[in-house]
Design a protein around this motif. Structure first.
Motif, mmCIF file in Angstrom:
data_model
loop_
_atom_site.group_PDB
_atom_site.id
_atom_site.type_symbol
_atom_site.label_atom_id
_atom_site.label_comp_id
_atom_site.label_asym_id
_atom_site.label_seq_id
_atom_site.Cartn_x
_atom_site.Cartn_y
_atom_site.Cartn_z
ATOM 1 N N LYS A 17 -61.614 -81.686 -38.571
ATOM 2 C CA LYS A 17 -62.529 -80.589 -38.240
ATOM 3 C C LYS A 17 -62.519 -80.301 -36.735
ATOM 4 N N ALA A 18 -62.343 -81.344 -35.935
ATOM 5 C CA ALA A 18 -62.242 -81.134 -34.487
ATOM 6 C C ALA A 18 -60.981 -80.332 -34.166
ATOM 7 N N LEU A 19 -59.882 -80.669 -34.844
ATOM 8 C CA LEU A 19 -58.654 -79.913 -34.645
ATOM 9 C C LEU A 19 -58.798 -78.484 -35.170
ATOM 10 N N LEU A 20 -59.509 -78.320 -36.301
ATOM 11 C CA LEU A 20 -59.715 -76.995 -36.870
ATOM 12 C C LEU A 20 -60.398 -76.060 -35.871
ATOM 13 N N ALA A 21 -61.351 -76.584 -35.118
ATOM 14 C CA ALA A 21 -62.023 -75.758 -34.110
ATOM 15 C C ALA A 21 -61.022 -75.264 -33.068
ATOM 16 N N LYS A 22 -60.072 -76.143 -32.670
ATOM 17 C CA LYS A 22 -59.048 -75.741 -31.714
ATOM 18 C C LYS A 22 -58.082 -74.742 -32.336
ATOM 19 N N GLU A 23 -57.742 -74.946 -33.626
ATOM 20 C CA GLU A 23 -56.846 -74.010 -34.303
ATOM 21 C C GLU A 23 -57.472 -72.619 -34.396
ATOM 22 N N LYS A 24 -58.762 -72.563 -34.708
ATOM 23 C CA LYS A 24 -59.441 -71.263 -34.788
ATOM 24 C C LYS A 24 -59.476 -70.575 -33.429
ATOM 25 N N ALA A 25 -59.708 -71.353 -32.371
ATOM 26 C CA ALA A 25 -59.715 -70.773 -31.022
ATOM 27 C C ALA A 25 -58.331 -70.237 -30.672
ATOM 28 N N PHE A 26 -57.297 -70.978 -31.058
ATOM 29 C CA PHE A 26 -55.931 -70.527 -30.810
ATOM 30 C C PHE A 26 -55.629 -69.250 -31.590
ATOM 31 N N THR A 27 -56.090 -69.178 -32.844
ATOM 32 C CA THR A 27 -55.873 -67.982 -33.655
ATOM 33 C C THR A 27 -56.512 -66.763 -33.009
ATOM 34 N N ARG A 28 -57.720 -66.936 -32.481
ATOM 35 C CA ARG A 28 -58.383 -65.811 -31.812
ATOM 36 C C ARG A 28 -57.618 -65.401 -30.559
ATOM 37 N N ARG A 29 -57.101 -66.386 -29.817
ATOM 38 C CA ARG A 29 -56.315 -66.052 -28.622
ATOM 39 C C ARG A 29 -55.019 -65.349 -29.009
ATOM 40 N N ARG A 30 -54.413 -65.807 -30.114
ATOM 41 C CA ARG A 30 -53.175 -65.165 -30.582
ATOM 42 C C ARG A 30 -53.452 -63.728 -31.007
ATOM 43 N N ASP A 31 -54.560 -63.492 -31.696
ATOM 44 C CA ASP A 31 -54.916 -62.120 -32.099
ATOM 45 C C ASP A 31 -55.110 -61.237 -30.871
ATOM 46 N N ALA A 32 -55.759 -61.801 -29.841
ATOM 47 C CA ALA A 32 -55.971 -61.035 -28.607
ATOM 48 C C ALA A 32 -54.638 -60.730 -27.931
ATOM 49 N N LEU A 33 -53.718 -61.702 -27.937
ATOM 50 C CA LEU A 33 -52.394 -61.490 -27.357
ATOM 51 C C LEU A 33 -51.636 -60.410 -28.127
ATOM 52 N N SER A 34 -51.756 -60.418 -29.455
ATOM 53 C CA SER A 34 -51.082 -59.400 -30.263
ATOM 54 C C SER A 34 -51.631 -58.011 -29.958
ATOM 55 N N ARG A 35 -52.925 -57.918 -29.732
ATOM 56 C CA ARG A 35 -53.498 -56.620 -29.362
ATOM 57 C C ARG A 35 -52.956 -56.156 -28.019
ATOM 58 N N THR A 36 -52.846 -57.087 -27.076
ATOM 59 C CA THR A 36 -52.295 -56.744 -25.763
ATOM 60 C C THR A 36 -50.840 -56.311 -25.891
ATOM 61 N N ARG A 37 -50.092 -56.977 -26.759
ATOM 62 C CA ARG A 37 -48.697 -56.594 -26.996
ATOM 63 C C ARG A 37 -48.613 -55.162 -27.517
ATOM 64 N N ARG A 38 -49.478 -54.820 -28.442
ATOM 65 C CA ARG A 38 -49.454 -53.464 -29.013
ATOM 66 C C ARG A 38 -49.888 -52.407 -28.007
ATOM 67 N N GLU A 39 -50.588 -52.815 -26.959
ATOM 68 C CA GLU A 39 -51.058 -51.875 -25.947
ATOM 69 C C GLU A 39 -50.060 -51.676 -24.807
ATOM 70 N N LEU A 40 -48.920 -52.354 -24.861
ATOM 71 C CA LEU A 40 -47.901 -52.158 -23.825
ATOM 72 C C LEU A 40 -47.501 -50.687 -23.747
ATOM 73 N N PRO A 41 -47.179 -50.193 -22.562
ATOM 74 C CA PRO A 41 -46.623 -48.837 -22.476
ATOM 75 C C PRO A 41 -45.255 -48.799 -23.143
ATOM 76 N N TRP A 42 -44.825 -47.604 -23.503
ATOM 77 C CA TRP A 42 -43.522 -47.423 -24.141
ATOM 78 C C TRP A 42 -42.549 -46.769 -23.168
ATOM 79 N N GLU A 43 -41.254 -46.918 -23.456
ATOM 80 C CA GLU A 43 -40.240 -46.176 -22.716
ATOM 81 C C GLU A 43 -39.403 -45.378 -23.709
#
Length: 246
Positions: A17-43
């Protein structure tokens, strides 16, 4: 592997359960990173590229196949090679099952390599793959997206890969590039990644990350030294029976 700590179920559950808390935090950070990736400008893709594939000659815009999003896996296959890269083949073993699902989310997935089409098709038959694979032979596509390198770039030790100048021994490296086509037919480059950025497309590595030994590559001379074409492994036990390699 080293002797591992063995505990009661209650203590194991607390640790899990202690590891699960870290996994959930990582998942939220990954989701935030994916949103940032989708917001990149295009060429905008200004250059015209034509590829040779199972349907004859097709442009980059043709490869979208009626969809607005295109993922290209840059498969390492130099024109002088007799077979595709073993590591890229490990990645490609993941493609066939995903193509139909991606198509239903407005995404086309293809592989592109610099080797001539007949060589790609011969290797594809050997591997039993069905995904669309095209040749960029004679075009600048691989060079423009920094996955192939001229002899001069290699000799200088300043080939551009993964957004930095590197001394590379191989004339080819792997990558992923993503494109978008708007209703007017204009094509835009939205994302490319290389090196460890490709891990997201390899389910096999994600399974290995779950097991006690992990990827178990620390003592190898390079990370994927163990990888073989899937028909070239030594006999292995699968489903309770000995399965010889082909």
């Amino acid at each position: 592997m080293k002797k591992h700590k063995v505990v009661s179920h209650a203590e194991w559950t607390r640790a899990r359960k202690a590891l699960l808390a870290k996994e959930k935090a990582f998942t939220r950070r990954r989701d935030a990173l994916s949103r940032t990736r989708r917001e990149l400008p295009w060429e905008r893709v200004e250059k015209s590229y034509t590829f040779e594939g199972p349907n004859g000659k097709e442009t980059l815009a043709d490869l979208f196949d009626g969809r607005s999003q295109l993922v290209v896996y840059h498969f390492m296959f130099d024109p002088a090679w007799d077979a595709g890269c073993k590591s890229c083949s490990f990645w490609a073993d993941n493609f066939d099952g995903n193509v139909v699902h991606l198509a239903h989310r407005d995404v086309t997935l293809v592989a592109i390599s610099r080797a001539p089409l007949e060589r790609l098709q011969a290797f594809q038959r050997r591997m039993g793959w069905r995904f669309k694979w095209l040749s960029s032979f004679g075009t600048d596509f691989n060079y423009d997206y920094h996955v192939s390198f001229t002899p001069e770039e290699q000799a200088s030790g300043k080939a551009l890969y993964n957004y930095e100048r590197q001394d590379l021994s191989e004339p080819e490296m792997p990558g992923i590039s993503v494109f978008f086509k708007d209703p007017g037919g204009s094509v835009f480059h939205t994302y490319s990644c290389y090196s460890r950025g490709l891990d997201m497309l390899n389910a096999g590595y994600h399974y290995l990350d779950l097991v006690p030994k992990g990827r178990d590559e620390a003592k190898l001379s390079f990370a994927q030294e163990w990888v073989r074409h899937h028909d070239s492994y030594k006999p292995a036990i699968l489903g309770g029976r000995l399965k010889p390699s082909r």
